[in-house]
Design an enzyme around this catalytic site. Sequence first.
Site, PDB file in Angstrom:
ATOM      1  N   SER A 205       0.833  -1.207   0.000  1.00 28.64           N
ATOM      2  CA  SER A 205       0.000   0.000   0.000  1.00 28.64           C
ATOM      3  C   SER A 205       0.866   1.255   0.000  1.00 28.64           C
ATOM      4  CB  SER A 205      -0.933   0.005   1.211  1.00 28.64           C
ATOM      5  OG  SER A 205      -0.198   0.054   2.424  1.00 28.64           O
ATOM      6  N   ARG A 209       0.126   3.597  -3.285  1.00 32.36           N
ATOM      7  CA  ARG A 209      -0.532   4.896  -3.094  1.00 32.36           C
ATOM      8  C   ARG A 209       0.195   5.973  -3.900  1.00 32.36           C
ATOM      9  NH1 ARG A 209      -0.326   4.707   1.710  1.00 32.36           N
ATOM     10  NH2 ARG A 209      -2.467   4.248   2.327  1.00 32.36           N
ATOM     11  N   ASN A 213      -1.393   7.746  -7.612  1.00 31.83           N
ATOM     12  CA  ASN A 213      -1.628   9.187  -7.762  1.00 31.83           C
ATOM     13  C   ASN A 213      -0.789   9.792  -8.879  1.00 31.83           C
ATOM     14  OD1 ASN A 213      -3.434  10.507  -5.468  1.00 31.83           O
ATOM     15  ND2 ASN A 213      -2.338   8.803  -4.543  1.00 31.83           N
TER      16      ASN A 213
END
Length: 276
Positions: A205, A209, A213
């Site tokens: 994660s 992440r 983005n």
Amino acid sequence: MATEAPTSGEYIVHHLTHMNSTGHAQKAVIDWSVWNLDTLFFSIALGVITLFFLIRAARKATPGVPGRFQAAVEILVEMVADQAKGIIHSAESRKFVAPVALTVFLWIFLMNSMDFLPVDLLPRLWAMISGNEHAYLRVVPTADLNGTLGMSIGVLLICLYYNIKIKGVSGWVHELFTAPFGSHPLLWPVNFLMQIIEFLAKTVSHGMRLFGNMYAGELIFMLIALLGGTATVFGFLGHIVAGSIWAVFHILIVALQAFIFMMLTLVYIGQAHESH
């Protein structure tokens, strides 16, 4: 003979393909045979630039009234030091972890900022230099899952180091098999499985992440670039307006994602100092 202009789909696919060691796109999430050379080049180059500015700031620091450059660096140092102090209570550990967090923040910020360059600028220059008009080049290292997972794995290794340093090998192994559900022998396999899942989930994660983005931001910039390629006044104006608005908004994303990655780095290392 003039070549036909690429379609929108071909344009995007070309710009999303890395210059790698094999000459073809990566076909699996884990493929050790593929080395994305552009990601390696830009991440290492920007890492060297980050260290250069930090070393320069340290060497030119004076006890008197600081200049603008020194003041900016001092603000960043104090910000990271305050965050580290609130999360990692060991002053000895902070001597190493706080500089690492500062370096991570600035490094990721610079890598993210590569997204502000015109989409076709560096790829076109590389095509001219290499003599191959179809040459691949991606300039945002954090838009490559390999790069972001590599950084998150680096954070994982630091966490494992501090788990062993703070708790000792026997203490950490004991924690792996007795937390979070207790020390009954029947619970050892469940505890160990939960601990491994926690380490894997945090690492994946952490990298996903940042990648998600920055990949989305890069893709939106490409779509805006295609809008400017339409042979209409409205398309051109839309390209200018949308590009300007997204660039301003993306400044927040670039800084925020670097800050989040840094904070999670501090949090995970701080958890390694705690006993369950």
